[in-house]
Design a protein around this motif. Structure first.
Motif, PDB file in Angstrom:
ATOM      1  N   ALA A  56       0.834  -1.204   0.000  1.00 40.81           N
ATOM      2  CA  ALA A  56       0.000   0.000   0.000  1.00 40.81           C
ATOM      3  C   ALA A  56       0.872   1.258   0.000  1.00 40.81           C
ATOM      4  O   ALA A  56       0.561   2.236  -0.689  1.00 40.81           O
ATOM      5  N   TRP A  57       1.967   1.230   0.759  1.00 37.63           N
ATOM      6  CA  TRP A  57       2.861   2.386   0.812  1.00 37.63           C
ATOM      7  C   TRP A  57       3.449   2.662  -0.558  1.00 37.63           C
ATOM      8  O   TRP A  57       3.486   3.806  -1.012  1.00 37.63           O
ATOM      9  N   TRP A  58       3.920   1.631  -1.266  1.00 41.07           N
ATOM     10  CA  TRP A  58       4.514   1.822  -2.588  1.00 41.07           C
ATOM     11  C   TRP A  58       3.483   2.277  -3.606  1.00 41.07           C
ATOM     12  O   TRP A  58       3.778   3.100  -4.481  1.00 41.07           O
ATOM     13  N   LYS A  59       2.243   1.750  -3.518  1.00 37.66           N
ATOM     14  CA  LYS A  59       1.192   2.211  -4.437  1.00 37.66           C
ATOM     15  C   LYS A  59       0.877   3.686  -4.205  1.00 37.66           C
ATOM     16  O   LYS A  59       0.739   4.455  -5.160  1.00 37.66           O
ATOM     17  N   ASP A  60       0.764   4.086  -2.930  1.00 32.42           N
ATOM     18  CA  ASP A  60       0.509   5.492  -2.626  1.00 32.42           C
ATOM     19  C   ASP A  60       1.654   6.370  -3.100  1.00 32.42           C
ATOM     20  O   ASP A  60       1.439   7.463  -3.629  1.00 32.42           O
ATOM     21  N   ARG A  61       2.868   5.903  -2.944  1.00 37.73           N
ATOM     22  CA  ARG A  61       4.039   6.664  -3.387  1.00 37.73           C
ATOM     23  C   ARG A  61       4.034   6.840  -4.901  1.00 37.73           C
ATOM     24  O   ARG A  61       4.305   7.924  -5.422  1.00 37.73           O
ATOM     25  N   ARG A  62       3.698   5.761  -5.622  1.00 31.77           N
ATOM     26  CA  ARG A  62       3.655   5.839  -7.082  1.00 31.77           C
ATOM     27  C   ARG A  62       2.564   6.812  -7.536  1.00 31.77           C
ATOM     28  O   ARG A  62       2.792   7.610  -8.447  1.00 31.77           O
ATOM     29  N   GLU A  63       1.394   6.758  -6.911  1.00 30.82           N
ATOM     30  CA  GLU A  63       0.315   7.687  -7.272  1.00 30.82           C
ATOM     31  C   GLU A  63       0.735   9.131  -7.014  1.00 30.82           C
ATOM     32  O   GLU A  63       0.453  10.023  -7.820  1.00 30.82           O
ATOM     33  N   TYR A  64       1.407   9.354  -5.897  1.00 30.60           N
ATOM     34  CA  TYR A  64       1.869  10.698  -5.567  1.00 30.60           C
ATOM     35  C   TYR A  64       2.843  11.213  -6.618  1.00 30.60           C
ATOM     36  O   TYR A  64       2.731  12.344  -7.099  1.00 30.60           O
ATOM     37  N   LEU A  65       3.812  10.379  -7.000  1.00 28.22           N
ATOM     38  CA  LEU A  65       4.794  10.799  -8.002  1.00 28.22           C
ATOM     39  C   LEU A  65       4.154  11.021  -9.364  1.00 28.22           C
ATOM     40  O   LEU A  65       4.523  11.960 -10.080  1.00 28.22           O
ATOM     41  N   GLN A  66       3.198  10.181  -9.745  1.00 32.65           N
ATOM     42  CA  GLN A  66       2.511  10.372 -11.019  1.00 32.65           C
ATOM     43  C   GLN A  66       1.719  11.671 -11.013  1.00 32.65           C
ATOM     44  O   GLN A  66       1.673  12.384 -12.011  1.00 32.65           O
ATOM     45  N   GLY A  67       1.100  12.007  -9.879  1.00 35.95           N
ATOM     46  CA  GLY A  67       0.385  13.267  -9.755  1.00 35.95           C
ATOM     47  C   GLY A  67       1.307  14.459  -9.891  1.00 35.95           C
ATOM     48  O   GLY A  67       0.967  15.463 -10.527  1.00 35.95           O
ATOM     49  N   ARG A  68       2.494  14.366  -9.300  1.00 37.66           N
ATOM     50  CA  ARG A  68       3.465  15.462  -9.416  1.00 37.66           C
ATOM     51  C   ARG A  68       3.929  15.634 -10.854  1.00 37.66           C
ATOM     52  O   ARG A  68       4.065  16.756 -11.341  1.00 37.66           O
ATOM     53  N   ARG A  69       4.182  14.497 -11.546  1.00 35.31           N
ATOM     54  CA  ARG A  69       4.611  14.587 -12.950  1.00 35.31           C
ATOM     55  C   ARG A  69       3.524  15.206 -13.817  1.00 35.31           C
ATOM     56  O   ARG A  69       3.802  16.024 -14.693  1.00 35.31           O
ATOM     57  N   ALA A  70       2.277  14.806 -13.587  1.00 34.61           N
ATOM     58  CA  ALA A  70       1.166  15.344 -14.370  1.00 34.61           C
ATOM     59  C   ALA A  70       1.011  16.843 -14.120  1.00 34.61           C
ATOM     60  O   ALA A  70       0.786  17.616 -15.059  1.00 34.61           O
ATOM     61  N   ALA A  71       1.156  17.275 -12.876  1.00 39.59           N
ATOM     62  CA  ALA A  71       1.059  18.697 -12.547  1.00 39.59           C
ATOM     63  C   ALA A  71       2.194  19.471 -13.211  1.00 39.59           C
ATOM     64  O   ALA A  71       1.990  20.589 -13.700  1.00 39.59           O
ATOM     65  N   ARG A  72       3.388  18.898 -13.260  1.00 39.33           N
ATOM     66  CA  ARG A  72       4.523  19.561 -13.879  1.00 39.33           C
ATOM     67  C   ARG A  72       4.309  19.692 -15.367  1.00 39.33           C
ATOM     68  O   ARG A  72       4.636  20.717 -15.974  1.00 39.33           O
ATOM     69  N   ARG A  73       3.739  18.651 -15.995  1.00 39.86           N
ATOM     70  CA  ARG A  73       3.479  18.709 -17.448  1.00 39.86           C
ATOM     71  C   ARG A  73       2.432  19.771 -17.771  1.00 39.86           C
ATOM     72  O   ARG A  73       2.524  20.455 -18.785  1.00 39.86           O
ATOM     73  N   ARG A  74       1.423  19.905 -16.909  1.00 40.78           N
ATOM     74  CA  ARG A  74       0.397  20.925 -17.145  1.00 40.78           C
ATOM     75  C   ARG A  74       0.963  22.324 -16.959  1.00 40.78           C
ATOM     76  O   ARG A  74       0.603  23.263 -17.652  1.00 40.78           O
ATOM     77  N   ARG A  75       1.906  22.471 -16.027  1.00 45.77           N
ATOM     78  CA  ARG A  75       2.473  23.777 -15.723  1.00 45.77           C
ATOM     79  C   ARG A  75       3.483  24.213 -16.767  1.00 45.77           C
ATOM     80  O   ARG A  75       3.516  25.356 -17.196  1.00 45.77           O
ATOM     81  N   ASP A  76       4.349  23.286 -17.199  1.00 44.71           N
ATOM     82  CA  ASP A  76       5.377  23.610 -18.193  1.00 44.71           C
ATOM     83  C   ASP A  76       4.829  23.363 -19.592  1.00 44.71           C
ATOM     84  O   ASP A  76       4.364  22.284 -19.897  1.00 44.71           O
ATOM     85  N   PRO A  77       4.923  24.397 -20.467  1.00 49.53           N
ATOM     86  CA  PRO A  77       4.388  24.209 -21.831  1.00 49.53           C
ATOM     87  C   PRO A  77       5.241  23.309 -22.675  1.00 49.53           C
ATOM     88  O   PRO A  77       6.311  22.983 -22.561  1.00 49.53           O
TER      89      PRO A  77
END
Length: 77
Positions: A56-77
């Motif tokens: 569960a810890w690793w799944k939560d960590r992966r979701e968190y990192l994927q969310g950060r990457r998606a936010a970075r892609r939306r922010r950077d053109p």
């Protein structure tokens, strides 16, 4: 129920042997070795040890990192 090995008692009992082995060593060597011992035992205390909890810890960590990457892609053109 899975049997997990607890590192804390083993490391704590090993500190006595470490201190004996380092008798007469430079102070910084002793501090470094004892600091590494503290880090290893702290990691076991911080991270979950049961398989379901660890998964569960690793799944939560992966979701968190994927969310950060998606936010970075939306922010950077």
């Amino acid at each position: 129920m899975a049997v997990t090995q607890d590192l804390v008692p083993a490391v704590v009992s090993g500190v006595g042997g470490l201190a004996t082995a380092l008798a007469g060593a430079p102070w910084w060597t002793t501090v470094l070795c004892l600091g590494l011992t503290l880090i290893v035992t702290s990691l076991q205390l911080v991270f979950p040890q049961e398989s379901r909890d660890r998964l569960a810890w690793w799944k939560d960590r992966r979701e968190y990192l994927q969310g950060r990457r998606a936010a970075r892609r939306r922010r950077d053109p």
